[in-house]
Design a protein around this motif. Structure first.
Motif, PDB file in Angstrom:
ATOM      1  N   GLN A  60      -9.805  23.781  22.683  1.00 56.08           N
ATOM      2  CA  GLN A  60     -10.889  23.157  21.934  1.00 56.08           C
ATOM      3  C   GLN A  60     -10.663  21.655  21.881  1.00 56.08           C
ATOM      4  O   GLN A  60      -9.541  21.172  21.792  1.00 56.08           O
ATOM      5  N   ALA A  61     -11.759  20.925  21.930  1.00 59.06           N
ATOM      6  CA  ALA A  61     -11.673  19.462  21.909  1.00 59.06           C
ATOM      7  C   ALA A  61     -11.078  19.004  20.584  1.00 59.06           C
ATOM      8  O   ALA A  61     -11.491  19.446  19.516  1.00 59.06           O
ATOM      9  N   ARG A  62     -10.107  18.136  20.704  1.00 56.90           N
ATOM     10  CA  ARG A  62      -9.482  17.550  19.514  1.00 56.90           C
ATOM     11  C   ARG A  62      -9.911  16.091  19.435  1.00 56.90           C
ATOM     12  O   ARG A  62     -10.025  15.420  20.448  1.00 56.90           O
ATOM     13  N   PRO A  63     -10.096  15.582  18.221  1.00 57.66           N
ATOM     14  CA  PRO A  63     -10.469  14.169  18.114  1.00 57.66           C
ATOM     15  C   PRO A  63      -9.340  13.294  18.650  1.00 57.66           C
ATOM     16  O   PRO A  63      -8.166  13.569  18.422  1.00 57.66           O
ATOM     17  N   GLN A  64      -9.723  12.261  19.384  1.00 61.75           N
ATOM     18  CA  GLN A  64      -8.738  11.340  19.938  1.00 61.75           C
ATOM     19  C   GLN A  64      -8.202  10.441  18.821  1.00 61.75           C
ATOM     20  O   GLN A  64      -8.968   9.970  17.979  1.00 61.75           O
ATOM     21  N   PRO A  65      -6.897  10.207  18.822  1.00 65.03           N
ATOM     22  CA  PRO A  65      -6.358   9.279  17.822  1.00 65.03           C
ATOM     23  C   PRO A  65      -6.853   7.864  18.118  1.00 65.03           C
ATOM     24  O   PRO A  65      -7.174   7.551  19.270  1.00 65.03           O
ATOM     25  N   PRO A  66      -6.926   7.035  17.101  1.00 65.55           N
ATOM     26  CA  PRO A  66      -7.394   5.668  17.327  1.00 65.55           C
ATOM     27  C   PRO A  66      -6.478   4.925  18.295  1.00 65.55           C
ATOM     28  O   PRO A  66      -5.286   5.204  18.361  1.00 65.55           O
ATOM     29  N   ARG A  67      -7.054   3.977  19.039  1.00 64.48           N
ATOM     30  CA  ARG A  67      -6.283   3.166  19.975  1.00 64.48           C
ATOM     31  C   ARG A  67      -6.505   1.692  19.681  1.00 64.48           C
ATOM     32  O   ARG A  67      -7.463   1.312  19.027  1.00 64.48           O
ATOM     33  N   GLY A  68      -5.625   0.870  20.204  1.00 63.28           N
ATOM     34  CA  GLY A  68      -5.769  -0.577  20.099  1.00 63.28           C
ATOM     35  C   GLY A  68      -5.790  -1.062  18.661  1.00 63.28           C
ATOM     36  O   GLY A  68      -4.985  -0.628  17.832  1.00 63.28           O
ATOM     37  N   LEU A  69      -6.716  -1.961  18.357  1.00 63.14           N
ATOM     38  CA  LEU A  69      -6.791  -2.541  17.011  1.00 63.14           C
ATOM     39  C   LEU A  69      -7.149  -1.504  15.959  1.00 63.14           C
ATOM     40  O   LEU A  69      -6.801  -1.662  14.793  1.00 63.14           O
ATOM     41  N   ALA A  70      -7.839  -0.437  16.365  1.00 66.74           N
ATOM     42  CA  ALA A  70      -8.182   0.617  15.406  1.00 66.74           C
ATOM     43  C   ALA A  70      -6.920   1.270  14.861  1.00 66.74           C
ATOM     44  O   ALA A  70      -6.874   1.678  13.702  1.00 66.74           O
ATOM     45  N   THR A  71      -5.879   1.363  15.685  1.00 68.81           N
ATOM     46  CA  THR A  71      -4.609   1.912  15.220  1.00 68.81           C
ATOM     47  C   THR A  71      -4.019   1.031  14.130  1.00 68.81           C
ATOM     48  O   THR A  71      -3.540   1.512  13.114  1.00 68.81           O
ATOM     49  N   LEU A  72      -4.069  -0.268  14.360  1.00 67.54           N
ATOM     50  CA  LEU A  72      -3.556  -1.222  13.374  1.00 67.54           C
ATOM     51  C   LEU A  72      -4.350  -1.132  12.081  1.00 67.54           C
ATOM     52  O   LEU A  72      -3.778  -1.132  10.993  1.00 67.54           O
ATOM     53  N   ALA A  73      -5.667  -1.017  12.192  1.00 65.27           N
ATOM     54  CA  ALA A  73      -6.501  -0.919  10.996  1.00 65.27           C
ATOM     55  C   ALA A  73      -6.140   0.322  10.188  1.00 65.27           C
ATOM     56  O   ALA A  73      -6.076   0.274   8.959  1.00 65.27           O
ATOM     57  N   GLY A  74      -5.885   1.409  10.868  1.00 64.01           N
ATOM     58  CA  GLY A  74      -5.496   2.623  10.164  1.00 64.01           C
ATOM     59  C   GLY A  74      -4.157   2.466   9.459  1.00 64.01           C
ATOM     60  O   GLY A  74      -3.966   2.938   8.339  1.00 64.01           O
ATOM     61  N   ALA A  75      -3.220   1.781  10.100  1.00 62.08           N
ATOM     62  CA  ALA A  75      -1.910   1.554   9.484  1.00 62.08           C
ATOM     63  C   ALA A  75      -2.036   0.636   8.269  1.00 62.08           C
ATOM     64  O   ALA A  75      -1.388   0.848   7.244  1.00 62.08           O
ATOM     65  N   LEU A  76      -2.888  -0.388   8.384  1.00 63.16           N
ATOM     66  CA  LEU A  76      -3.063  -1.318   7.267  1.00 63.16           C
ATOM     67  C   LEU A  76      -3.741  -0.643   6.078  1.00 63.16           C
ATOM     68  O   LEU A  76      -3.491  -1.011   4.933  1.00 63.16           O
ATOM     69  N   ALA A  77      -4.588   0.335   6.336  1.00 63.97           N
ATOM     70  CA  ALA A  77      -5.283   1.035   5.255  1.00 63.97           C
ATOM     71  C   ALA A  77      -4.297   1.775   4.358  1.00 63.97           C
ATOM     72  O   ALA A  77      -4.547   1.961   3.177  1.00 63.97           O
ATOM     73  N   GLU A  78      -3.166   2.168   4.915  1.00 68.10           N
ATOM     74  CA  GLU A  78      -2.164   2.900   4.138  1.00 68.10           C
ATOM     75  C   GLU A  78      -1.123   1.986   3.505  1.00 68.10           C
ATOM     76  O   GLU A  78      -0.220   2.455   2.829  1.00 68.10           O
ATOM     77  N   TRP A  79      -1.221   0.687   3.718  1.00 68.25           N
ATOM     78  CA  TRP A  79      -0.252  -0.283   3.210  1.00 68.25           C
ATOM     79  C   TRP A  79      -0.701  -0.709   1.818  1.00 68.25           C
ATOM     80  O   TRP A  79      -1.569  -1.567   1.663  1.00 68.25           O
ATOM     81  N   ASP A  80      -0.114  -0.115   0.791  1.00 64.87           N
ATOM     82  CA  ASP A  80      -0.539  -0.339  -0.590  1.00 64.87           C
ATOM     83  C   ASP A  80      -0.303  -1.769  -1.070  1.00 64.87           C
ATOM     84  O   ASP A  80      -1.080  -2.300  -1.846  1.00 64.87           O
ATOM     85  N   ARG A  81       0.785  -2.385  -0.643  1.00 62.58           N
ATOM     86  CA  ARG A  81       1.149  -3.713  -1.142  1.00 62.58           C
ATOM     87  C   ARG A  81       0.800  -4.827  -0.155  1.00 62.58           C
ATOM     88  O   ARG A  81       1.439  -5.868  -0.154  1.00 62.58           O
ATOM     89  N   ILE A  82      -0.199  -4.656   0.651  1.00 64.22           N
ATOM     90  CA  ILE A  82      -0.496  -5.640   1.693  1.00 64.22           C
ATOM     91  C   ILE A  82      -0.811  -7.020   1.119  1.00 64.22           C
ATOM     92  O   ILE A  82      -0.350  -8.026   1.646  1.00 64.22           O
ATOM     93  N   ASP A  83      -1.576  -7.085   0.028  1.00 65.58           N
ATOM     94  CA  ASP A  83      -1.933  -8.390  -0.541  1.00 65.58           C
ATOM     95  C   ASP A  83      -0.699  -9.153  -0.993  1.00 65.58           C
ATOM     96  O   ASP A  83      -0.565 -10.351  -0.709  1.00 65.58           O
TER      97      ASP A  83
END
Length: 105
Positions: A60-83
């Motif tokens: 069955q087709a699985r969703p592709q994980p994000p690539r490129g800058l989208a990967t970075l955006a996903g990682a930053l979304a989980e960074w609670d203390r980024i500010d």
């Protein structure tokens, strides 16, 4: 179980082979498994791994994980203390002295 050669087998007949032969013929075995055949790979005469076609669920087709800058955006979304961390980086940079640019002329 003595490993046999794969070459002379008819389609649909399962087979057992040693790891060295499986390594030499891996691409062929993958193609044949894709057509529905099954192989048992043995190491020192003992079964080590089975090459079998994937289950329908695995196909069955699985969703592709994000690539490129989208990967970075996903990682930053989980960074609670980024500010706070970005503010600390900027504060540290304000007091630094960059080395002069090299003279390339």
């Amino acid at each position: 179980m003595t490993p046999r050669t794969v070459q002379g087998l008819k389609k649909g007949e399962s087979d057992s082979l040693g790891t060295a032969e499986a390594k030499r013929r891996f691409s062929e075995l993958v193609d044949r498994v894709g057509e529905g055949e099954r192989f048992l790979v043995s190491r020192r005469g003992r079964p080590a791994v089975a090459l079998v076609p994937p289950t329908p669920e695995a196909l069955q087709a699985r969703p592709q994980p994000p690539r490129g800058l989208a990967t970075l955006a996903g990682a930053l979304a989980e960074w609670d203390r980024i500010d706070e961390d970005v503010a600390a980086i900027f504060a540290a940079r304000r007091g630094s002295n960059d080395r002069p640019a090299p003279d390339l002329g």
